[in-house]
Design a protein around this motif. Structure first.
Motif, PDB file in Angstrom:
ATOM      1  N   ASP A 185      46.674  41.127  10.350  1.00  0.00           N
ATOM      2  CA  ASP A 185      46.536  40.111   9.303  1.00  0.00           C
ATOM      3  C   ASP A 185      47.095  38.753   9.703  1.00  0.00           C
ATOM      4  N   PRO A 186      46.558  38.123  10.734  1.00  0.00           N
ATOM      5  CA  PRO A 186      47.100  36.826  11.157  1.00  0.00           C
ATOM      6  C   PRO A 186      46.884  35.747  10.110  1.00  0.00           C
ATOM      7  N   PHE A 187      47.849  34.836  10.038  1.00  0.00           N
ATOM      8  CA  PHE A 187      47.687  33.661   9.188  1.00  0.00           C
ATOM      9  C   PHE A 187      48.209  32.449   9.947  1.00  0.00           C
ATOM     10  N   ILE A 188      47.889  31.281   9.434  1.00  0.00           N
ATOM     11  CA  ILE A 188      48.324  30.018  10.020  1.00  0.00           C
ATOM     12  C   ILE A 188      49.137  29.256   8.989  1.00  0.00           C
ATOM     13  N   ALA A 189      50.308  28.772   9.379  1.00  0.00           N
ATOM     14  CA  ALA A 189      51.109  27.889   8.537  1.00  0.00           C
ATOM     15  C   ALA A 189      50.797  26.447   8.931  1.00  0.00           C
ATOM     16  N   VAL A 190      50.573  25.594   7.938  1.00  0.00           N
ATOM     17  CA  VAL A 190      50.216  24.194   8.178  1.00  0.00           C
ATOM     18  C   VAL A 190      51.121  23.297   7.334  1.00  0.00           C
ATOM     19  N   SER A 191      51.596  22.197   7.937  1.00  0.00           N
ATOM     20  CA  SER A 191      52.390  21.225   7.181  1.00  0.00           C
ATOM     21  C   SER A 191      51.598  19.939   7.008  1.00  0.00           C
ATOM     22  N   PHE A 192      51.908  19.198   5.919  1.00  0.00           N
ATOM     23  CA  PHE A 192      51.108  18.035   5.543  1.00  0.00           C
ATOM     24  C   PHE A 192      51.979  16.810   5.260  1.00  0.00           C
ATOM     25  N   SER A 193      51.324  15.637   5.315  1.00  0.00           N
ATOM     26  CA  SER A 193      52.035  14.372   5.135  1.00  0.00           C
ATOM     27  C   SER A 193      52.477  14.139   3.695  1.00  0.00           C
ATOM     28  N   ASP A 194      51.966  14.912   2.726  1.00  0.00           N
ATOM     29  CA  ASP A 194      52.413  14.779   1.338  1.00  0.00           C
ATOM     30  C   ASP A 194      53.606  15.673   1.033  1.00  0.00           C
ATOM     31  N   GLY A 195      54.224  16.233   2.085  1.00  0.00           N
ATOM     32  CA  GLY A 195      55.408  17.047   1.910  1.00  0.00           C
ATOM     33  C   GLY A 195      55.138  18.491   1.558  1.00  0.00           C
ATOM     34  N   THR A 196      53.896  18.926   1.681  1.00  0.00           N
ATOM     35  CA  THR A 196      53.546  20.299   1.338  1.00  0.00           C
ATOM     36  C   THR A 196      53.441  21.176   2.581  1.00  0.00           C
ATOM     37  N   LEU A 197      53.493  22.468   2.331  1.00  0.00           N
ATOM     38  CA  LEU A 197      53.294  23.493   3.346  1.00  0.00           C
ATOM     39  C   LEU A 197      52.232  24.436   2.804  1.00  0.00           C
ATOM     40  N   GLY A 198      51.358  24.928   3.690  1.00  0.00           N
ATOM     41  CA  GLY A 198      50.327  25.862   3.262  1.00  0.00           C
ATOM     42  C   GLY A 198      50.169  26.991   4.254  1.00  0.00           C
ATOM     43  N   THR A 199      49.661  28.115   3.779  1.00  0.00           N
ATOM     44  CA  THR A 199      49.326  29.230   4.666  1.00  0.00           C
ATOM     45  C   THR A 199      47.870  29.601   4.449  1.00  0.00           C
ATOM     46  N   LEU A 200      47.185  29.894   5.548  1.00  0.00           N
ATOM     47  CA  LEU A 200      45.770  30.258   5.491  1.00  0.00           C
ATOM     48  C   LEU A 200      45.560  31.576   6.214  1.00  0.00           C
ATOM     49  N   GLU A 201      44.912  32.515   5.542  1.00  0.00           N
ATOM     50  CA  GLU A 201      44.572  33.791   6.143  1.00  0.00           C
ATOM     51  C   GLU A 201      43.361  33.619   7.051  1.00  0.00           C
ATOM     52  N   VAL A 202      43.414  34.220   8.227  1.00  0.00           N
ATOM     53  CA  VAL A 202      42.305  34.141   9.175  1.00  0.00           C
ATOM     54  C   VAL A 202      41.566  35.472   9.161  1.00  0.00           C
ATOM     55  N   GLN A 216      48.341  30.098  -0.040  1.00  0.00           N
ATOM     56  CA  GLN A 216      49.210  29.366  -0.938  1.00  0.00           C
ATOM     57  C   GLN A 216      49.544  28.008  -0.342  1.00  0.00           C
ATOM     58  N   ARG A 217      49.937  27.091  -1.207  1.00  0.00           N
ATOM     59  CA  ARG A 217      50.362  25.754  -0.779  1.00  0.00           C
ATOM     60  C   ARG A 217      51.375  25.256  -1.792  1.00  0.00           C
ATOM     61  N   TRP A 218      52.471  24.692  -1.305  1.00  0.00           N
ATOM     62  CA  TRP A 218      53.534  24.295  -2.216  1.00  0.00           C
ATOM     63  C   TRP A 218      54.268  23.080  -1.673  1.00  0.00           C
ATOM     64  N   LYS A 219      54.939  22.363  -2.570  1.00  0.00           N
ATOM     65  CA  LYS A 219      55.746  21.203  -2.205  1.00  0.00           C
ATOM     66  C   LYS A 219      57.050  21.686  -1.598  1.00  0.00           C
ATOM     67  N   CYS A 220      57.352  21.221  -0.373  1.00  0.00           N
ATOM     68  CA  CYS A 220      58.562  21.714   0.293  1.00  0.00           C
ATOM     69  C   CYS A 220      59.503  20.601   0.739  1.00  0.00           C
ATOM     70  N   HIS A 221      59.011  19.356   0.851  1.00  0.00           N
ATOM     71  CA  HIS A 221      59.872  18.242   1.281  1.00  0.00           C
ATOM     72  C   HIS A 221      59.536  16.994   0.471  1.00  0.00           C
ATOM     73  N   ASP A 222      60.533  16.091   0.379  1.00  0.00           N
ATOM     74  CA  ASP A 222      60.353  14.873  -0.413  1.00  0.00           C
ATOM     75  C   ASP A 222      59.421  13.885   0.274  1.00  0.00           C
TER      76      ASP A 222
END
Length: 392
Positions: A185-202, A216-222
């Motif tokens: 069940d591999p997944f990829i964690a991705v970080s974004f410029s709006d301070g969010t983090l997301g995980t995507l199932e492959v 899922q995707r959630w706010k993790c940094h200011d």
């Protein structure tokens, strides 16, 4: 005192270069002792939409990629936004008459990060190496590699919007795969410029091609979430680092968009945290890098303070544990060049030591990776403004 490494070969990538990733699969199939295999280089270039000329942000900013996020020079652009362009360049490397041979260029949006899946994945019934790319339009793209054709082929793309919606732009800044030590069940964690983090199932579609679905995707940094990293030993844990100078650990079983509380928060860094990697040889050990020019080593069971730290003379944009040596870390230190650091995990009381340095770039040191053929002890590195790729 560190030994100065010598450049064996170099190449002008034309666009500003910011990431290097060596293909760690198929090591046994290289045709000769001189063959170092395949690696990719990602580039990021601001282009004036009117004149089509390259735009070079000022070097005063701690990170030109930070400046690239906001560049809207009205005089240069006639009030239009710069085009964020880029590509993925594929190379073969050899120590025989040392050279870098370009074999493919894939035009893309500006590339912020590249990572190969640690394990081959099923692509149309064939086990293939797969490359992930995080880009400047908030997109995660997956490419399969064909060794018989020497080419990357686009498989799927997942586009993300700014978490606040509207017309705001979001950039995908980094990615990491979960299947270093766990294959299922591999997944990829991705970080974004709006301070969010997301995980995507492959997974795979009915036609056998790869597909991604957001878990899922959630706010993790200011501010910008510069880096996402998976705990290879326990993939239900993900680490993140942001421009708010915070390092955080997340239990994916306890995270949702409505409720996202980190397992722990570390505030040891004096500036933005821009690099994290779990040690694939020693459980609980991670390396981090920050704009504060310090490489830090942590034990995730004791997150009050780092186990060890050392100044490397420039913002630490990328850290890479050696493929087989548990205490050796490769560092891309922006203004400070590239370094190999011995952190000596077997001797807790000793200070990390820079054992080898490469100062052959005339610009910001951004991308670096170890050659997977460990007997060769080679590194590929790239730098930004001088758009230079080196083998050393």
């Amino acid at each position: 005192m560190s030994v100065q490494a010598t450049c064996l070969a170099s190449y002008d990538t034309r666009y500003s270069a910011d990431s290097v990733e060596w293909l760690h699969g198929d090591i046994d199939s290289v045709p000769s002792d001189a063959d170092l295999g395949i690696f990719v280089c990602g580039t990021y270039q601001l282009i004036n939409p009117i004149t089509k000329e390259f735009i070079v942000p000022g070097e005063a900013n701690p990170s030109p990629l930070q400046e690239c996020l906001d560049t809207e020079d009205s005089e240069k652009l006639n009030s239009d936004k710069a085009i964020r362009s880029g590509n993925i360049q594929v190379f073969k490397a050899s120590t025989e008459s040392p050279h870098l041979e370009p074999i493919q260029t894939v035009e893309t949006s500006a590339s912020l990060d590249l990572k190969w899946s640690f394990k081959k994945l099923n692509v149309s019934g064939v086990q293939a190496n797969v490359l992930g790319q995080a880009d400047a339009i908030g997109q995660l793209s997956l490419y399969s590699w064909s060794p018989s054709e020497n080419k990357l082929s686009l498989q799927t793309q997942s586009k993300f919007e700014h978490i606040e919606g509207g017309e705001k732009e979001v950039l995908a800044l980094s990615l990491d795969w979960s299947n270093k030590l766990h294959e299922s069940d591999p997944f990829i964690a991705v970080s974004f410029s709006d301070g969010t983090l997301g995980t995507l199932e492959v997974g795979s579609k009915s036609d056998g091609n790869i597909c991604c679905s957001t878990q899922q995707r959630w706010k993790c940094h200011d501010f910008e979430a510069w880096i996402a990293a998976v705990n290879y030993w326990c993939p239900t844990t993900v680490f993140s680092g942001g421009d708010d100078a915070k390092l955080k650990g997340w239990d994916l079983r306890m995270v949702s968009e409505a409720c996202a509380n980190p397992s722990w928060v570390n505030k040891s860094h004096m500036m933005g945290v821009c690099s994290i990697q779990a040690n694939p040889h020693r459980e609980h050990i991670i390396a981090t890098g920050s704009y504060d020019e310090t490489l830090r080593i942590f034990d995730t069971r004791k997150m009050r303070a780092p186990l060890k730290e050392v100044s490397v003379g420039g913002g630490v944009w990328r850290v890479r544990w050696h493929p087989s040596l548990h205490s050796s870390v490769l560092v891309a230190a922006m203004h400070g060049g590239f370094h190999i650091v011995d952190v000596d995990l077997d001797m807790p009381e000793t200070c990390p030591e820079i054992t080898r340095s490469f100062l052959g770039h005339q610009s910001l040191a951004y991308g670096a990776d170890w050659c997977p053929i460990t007997s060769q002890q080679k590194v590929a590195s790239c730098s930004f403004y001088d758009h230079k790729l080196c083998l050393w």
